[in-house]
Write an enzyme that holds these catalytic residues in place. Structure first.
Site: not given
Ligand code: NAP
Length: 462
Positions: A157-158, A231, A265
């Protein structure tokens, strides 16, 4: 969020997709379960051949795939090409080492009263991967390559803004020869994740993304007693100590903060500089940040492309405004670029204090926070004064100082005199609110395996 490719350089919607219906999800879950039952019986050698084929296709199609990522989320074309190559390397790495990482682990049989005793790694079955848009190919690949090598089956699920890259991944594994259902992309909204995760055919989940998304998925998985790897976000410290090579540190700091348009991140976000060298570092760093080119991500000369989403830029602006209102000093940047696209320049803020939101929240854009510390003790204390614990960087020529930082910084990684980055060879992950579990290396491939204890007593025929 609608599932659509929206070009961050122009704001135009390029292509939209309907989310899967319940019946379409059911079909894919059944396909995954069927595939898992037979795929787990394939040999490591067979899986390695398929992964190597995937690597070869990635290399052949590097430029077109890079263009797709740049279109969907605005990363510079140079970094997009490097990301494709890194994915190919990741596939080759697990093709080469996967069997060794998952080899039986014998123990001295006499000590446990056995004729033979060992641990055996076996696949769990279908694993759900919820992935973010910032490294749309690499984030998914660093789950997929070890998972498929271990004999698991992937359900991706991207993020909703990279649907075409998500579909490319499914197509890539199909063309590499993986059997039907071994890797499927589910075009679903975040609201549909619970239904998939609770399904008994899904055995585990990994999520890379924000804290709230991680909390939600972990809570559901906990309720259903399914293993998770998380992560999450980070606000990595970048410590500059008195004996550091300041010019080199400032140069690397610029890349460490602005890689991927500031949306990584493990980007260095908090620059903690000891007082003695703070003026000199700040001026080198500000000059290098101000010199970065912001513009069309398709131009190889561009350092910083647009932020991936309109909301993402607004979030950055809000955090910068809060810091400025509470007394931060703007050294460069700080204003969105006029015109279409979600451009935001390299920005340096100094005089950061705990009262400001940026002290404890992640800034997901090219904004550097400079914090002064009296000495090494204070620098380490400030580095740890954050809810996050993902990566960290230390700049010093003193091995004693380096050793203290390695020992005392609360993070999943410490890089000394170099920029935090991920390698297939090294474990990757965080502590505190940056998550748990590890990706990459031998540790990553073992996360979604059942380590089965096998104890054999006397009585078996040869
Ligand atoms: P995000 O909003 O949390 O989205 C990540 C994924 O989770 C997306 O596929 C999103 O789907 C899904 N998602 C969001 N809310 C959800 C929920 N309540 N239940 C299930 N799935 C859910 O994060 P982002 O804005 O894409 O990415 C940025 C964040 O990722 C930053 O905080 C960054 O630091 C972190 N990150 C961490 C790492 C690591 O390895 N630690 C690597 C890269 C990024 P939708 O797009 O459909 O909302």
């Amino acid at each position: 969020m609608a599932i659509a490719s929206v070009n961050p350089a122009t704001g135009e919607t390029v292509k939209s997709f309907e989310a899967l219906s319940p019946a379409e999800i059911e079909l894919r879950l059944e396909r995954a379960a069927t595939a898992a039952a037979s795929y787990r019986r394939t040999t490591f050698a067979e899986r390695a051949t398929l992964l190597r084929r995937a690597a070869a296709i990635l290399r052949e199609e590097r430029d077109a795939t890079a263009e797709l990522m740049t279109l969907e989320m605005g990363k510079t074309i140079t970094s997009a090409r490097a990301e494709v190559e890194k994915c190919a390397k990741g596939c080759d790495f697990y093709a080469e080492h996967g069997a060794g990482f998952l080899a039986d682990e014998p123990v001295e049989p006499a000590g446990v009263g056995a004729v033979e005793a060992y641990g055996r790694y076996q696949p769990l079955g279908p694993v759900l991967a919820v992935m973010p848009w910032n490294f749309p190919l690499w984030q998914a690949m660093r789950f997929a390559a070890p998972a498929l090598m271990a004999g698991n089956v992937g359900l991706l699920k991207h993020a909703s803004n990279v649907p075409q890259t998500a579909l490319y991944l499914e197509d890539l594994f199909r063309r590499a020869g993986f059997p039907e259902g071994v890797f499927q992309t589910l075009l679903i909204t975040s609201g549909q994740v619970e239904r998939v995760l609770r399904d008994p055919r899904v055995k585990a989940a990994t999520l890379t993304g924000s804290g709230p998304a991680g909390q939600s998925v972990a809570a559901i998985a906990g309720d259903a007693i399914k293993k998770t790897v998380l992560e999450l976000g980070g606000s990595d410290p970048f410590l500059v100590l008195a004996s550091a090579d300041l010019e080199r540190a400032a140069k690397v700091a610029t890349v460490a903060r602005c890689q991927n348009n500031g949306q990584s991140c493990i980007a260095a976000k908090r620059f903690i500089v000891v007082e003695e060298v703070a003026d000199a570092f700040e001026s080198h760093f500000t000059a290098a940040m101000a010199a970065l080119t912001v513009g069309d991500p398709r131009d190889p000369a561009t350092d910083i492309g647009p932020l991936a989403t309109e909301q993402g830029r607004e979030d950055v602006e809000e955090l910068v405004a809060d810091a400025l209102a509470k007394g931060a000093r703007l050294r460069c940047g700080g204003q969105r670029l006029p015109g279409p696209g979600w451009y935001y320049p390299a920005t340096v803020l100094s005089g950061i204090t705990p009262a400001m939101r940026v002290w404890s929240e992640e800034v997901f854009g090219p904004v550097a926070l400079v914090i002064r510390a009296a000495d090494l003790d204070e620098a380490i204390r400030v580095a740890n004064d954050t809810p996050f614990g993902l990566g960290s960087n230390v700049w010093t020529s003193s091995s004693t100082e380096a050793a203290r930082c390695v020992d005392e910084i609360e993070a999943g990684a410490v890089f000394v005199n170099g920029m935090t980055t991920s390698y297939p060879e090294l474990p990757f992950g965080g502590v505190k609110e940056s998550g748990y579990g590890r990706e990459l290396s031998a540790h990553g491939i073992r996360e979604f395996c059942n380590l089965k204890t096998v104890w054999v007593g006397a009585g078996l025929e040869e």
